[in-house]
Design a protein around this motif. Sequence first.
Motif, PDB file in Angstrom:
ATOM      1  N   PRO A 252       0.826  -1.213   0.000  1.00  0.00           N
ATOM      2  CA  PRO A 252       0.000   0.000   0.000  1.00  0.00           C
ATOM      3  C   PRO A 252       0.859   1.262   0.000  1.00  0.00           C
ATOM      4  O   PRO A 252       2.070   1.221   0.275  1.00  0.00           O
ATOM      5  N   ALA A 253       0.222   2.368  -0.277  1.00  0.00           N
ATOM      6  CA  ALA A 253       0.950   3.632  -0.415  1.00  0.00           C
ATOM      7  C   ALA A 253       1.651   4.054   0.858  1.00  0.00           C
ATOM      8  O   ALA A 253       2.668   4.756   0.808  1.00  0.00           O
ATOM      9  N   ASP A 254       1.125   3.644   2.007  1.00  0.00           N
ATOM     10  CA  ASP A 254       1.677   4.117   3.276  1.00  0.00           C
ATOM     11  C   ASP A 254       2.628   3.124   3.936  1.00  0.00           C
ATOM     12  O   ASP A 254       2.981   3.298   5.102  1.00  0.00           O
ATOM     13  N   ARG A 255       3.077   2.081   3.185  1.00  0.00           N
ATOM     14  CA  ARG A 255       3.999   1.115   3.767  1.00  0.00           C
ATOM     15  C   ARG A 255       5.151   0.856   2.802  1.00  0.00           C
ATOM     16  O   ARG A 255       5.013   0.982   1.582  1.00  0.00           O
ATOM     17  N   SER A 256       6.301   0.484   3.360  1.00  0.00           N
ATOM     18  CA  SER A 256       7.469   0.184   2.524  1.00  0.00           C
ATOM     19  C   SER A 256       7.443  -1.272   2.078  1.00  0.00           C
ATOM     20  O   SER A 256       6.780  -2.123   2.693  1.00  0.00           O
ATOM     21  N   ILE A 257       8.190  -1.556   1.007  1.00  0.00           N
ATOM     22  CA  ILE A 257       8.336  -2.947   0.568  1.00  0.00           C
ATOM     23  C   ILE A 257       8.938  -3.775   1.694  1.00  0.00           C
ATOM     24  O   ILE A 257       8.513  -4.907   1.954  1.00  0.00           O
ATOM     25  N   LEU A 258       9.919  -3.211   2.377  1.00  0.00           N
ATOM     26  CA  LEU A 258      10.591  -3.941   3.453  1.00  0.00           C
ATOM     27  C   LEU A 258       9.600  -4.363   4.530  1.00  0.00           C
ATOM     28  O   LEU A 258       9.610  -5.515   4.981  1.00  0.00           O
ATOM     29  N   GLU A 259       8.746  -3.449   4.953  1.00  0.00           N
ATOM     30  CA  GLU A 259       7.761  -3.773   5.986  1.00  0.00           C
ATOM     31  C   GLU A 259       6.838  -4.900   5.535  1.00  0.00           C
ATOM     32  O   GLU A 259       6.567  -5.845   6.284  1.00  0.00           O
ATOM     33  N   VAL A 260       6.353  -4.824   4.309  1.00  0.00           N
ATOM     34  CA  VAL A 260       5.410  -5.815   3.802  1.00  0.00           C
ATOM     35  C   VAL A 260       6.065  -7.190   3.682  1.00  0.00           C
ATOM     36  O   VAL A 260       5.488  -8.206   4.064  1.00  0.00           O
ATOM     37  N   VAL A 261       7.283  -7.208   3.151  1.00  0.00           N
ATOM     38  CA  VAL A 261       7.983  -8.479   2.959  1.00  0.00           C
ATOM     39  C   VAL A 261       8.306  -9.130   4.300  1.00  0.00           C
ATOM     40  O   VAL A 261       8.120 -10.339   4.493  1.00  0.00           O
ATOM     41  N   GLN A 262       8.805  -8.338   5.243  1.00  0.00           N
ATOM     42  CA  GLN A 262       9.140  -8.905   6.546  1.00  0.00           C
ATOM     43  C   GLN A 262       7.891  -9.388   7.279  1.00  0.00           C
ATOM     44  O   GLN A 262       7.916 -10.419   7.946  1.00  0.00           O
ATOM     45  N   GLU A 263       6.798  -8.663   7.142  1.00  0.00           N
ATOM     46  CA  GLU A 263       5.555  -9.085   7.795  1.00  0.00           C
ATOM     47  C   GLU A 263       5.061 -10.411   7.230  1.00  0.00           C
ATOM     48  O   GLU A 263       4.415 -11.202   7.930  1.00  0.00           O
ATOM     49  N   ALA A 264       5.389 -10.690   5.963  1.00  0.00           N
ATOM     50  CA  ALA A 264       4.988 -11.949   5.329  1.00  0.00           C
ATOM     51  C   ALA A 264       5.901 -13.106   5.735  1.00  0.00           C
ATOM     52  O   ALA A 264       5.701 -14.238   5.287  1.00  0.00           O
ATOM     53  N   GLY A 265       6.908 -12.830   6.559  1.00  0.00           N
ATOM     54  CA  GLY A 265       7.780 -13.882   7.059  1.00  0.00           C
ATOM     55  C   GLY A 265       9.029 -14.116   6.249  1.00  0.00           C
ATOM     56  O   GLY A 265       9.754 -15.097   6.500  1.00  0.00           O
TER      57      GLY A 265
END
Length: 323
Positions: A252-265
């Motif tokens: 999403p527009a308000d999150r970084s790729i890093l945050e999303v990838v790490q949250e996915a494990g």
Amino acid sequence: MTTTTSARTEVELDLHLERKETLADGVVRLTLNHPAGEPLPAWEPGAHIDLVLGPDLVRQYSLCGNPADRSVLQVAVLREAAGRGGSRHVHDALAEGDTVRVRGPRNHFALVDSPRYLFIAGGIGITPILPMIREAEQRGPDWRLVYGGRTRTTMAFAGQLARAHPGRVELCPQDETGHLDLQSLLGTPQQDTAVYCCGPGPLLDAVEKACADWPEGALHIERFVPKTREDDGPATGFEVELAQSGLTLPVPADRSILEVVQEAGVEVLSSCQEGTCGSCETAVLAGKPDHRDSLLSEKERAASDVMFLCVSRSHSRRLVLDL
């Protein structure tokens, strides 16, 4: 300990603070060794390490010792009164005998082959230049150092450099000589000179501007504070496909790729979260990254084969990453 991610391997060690010494006003040098006497990771001029000073306190410092000496790693740290707390912790809390966690080394400021070097250092920016000078002396090309600081007493290593390399080192304390004369240094582009610069952001910006007409690839700079970028458009959402993991994730527009990838494990190395340290570098297999880091050259941005996940985004609807 060695930390392994799906992208690459990086060394993480608990080292012993053998010596802490004052080099100049507001500058201390840390000498770190392995508690069991084991050789430390190899590195080359321009490399830096992370000091893990606390759970949310990780800072990057250039290695300033001798790459041939695998028994110690050395960094010099300037007390930043208006900083975020890392330098204050180093100056006020660390003591000889302490254990310090170190990650790296990594290098986005490597010394290229050149018949001539012009080194420009501002303040604590002298630290990565020191091993470069040692390397240049060994290789044999011509070189010159112009080193500026607020006063002589704040300029670490200034005396030893001037004594060791008479005629090659120009010391420019601001209270004595004013600001560095970049026009005389860089006003005439040179075809056979590599320019290396490290120091405060305003100096790096001024050197970049002064080198605008120099040959492509002549200028090499390192930033530990993000570059101010005025051309970044608004953040929009997109998808990342992780080729190794088989995942497709919305960013999403308000999150970084890093945050999303790490949250996915999916584990990805990260440190600065600002696009300056290079730890989250990831290969791009398809798509067009929107580079917002302070590391890549224009040529590297155009190639778009790597990106830094903490700050960069996407111009295309989907990016395919080697994760």
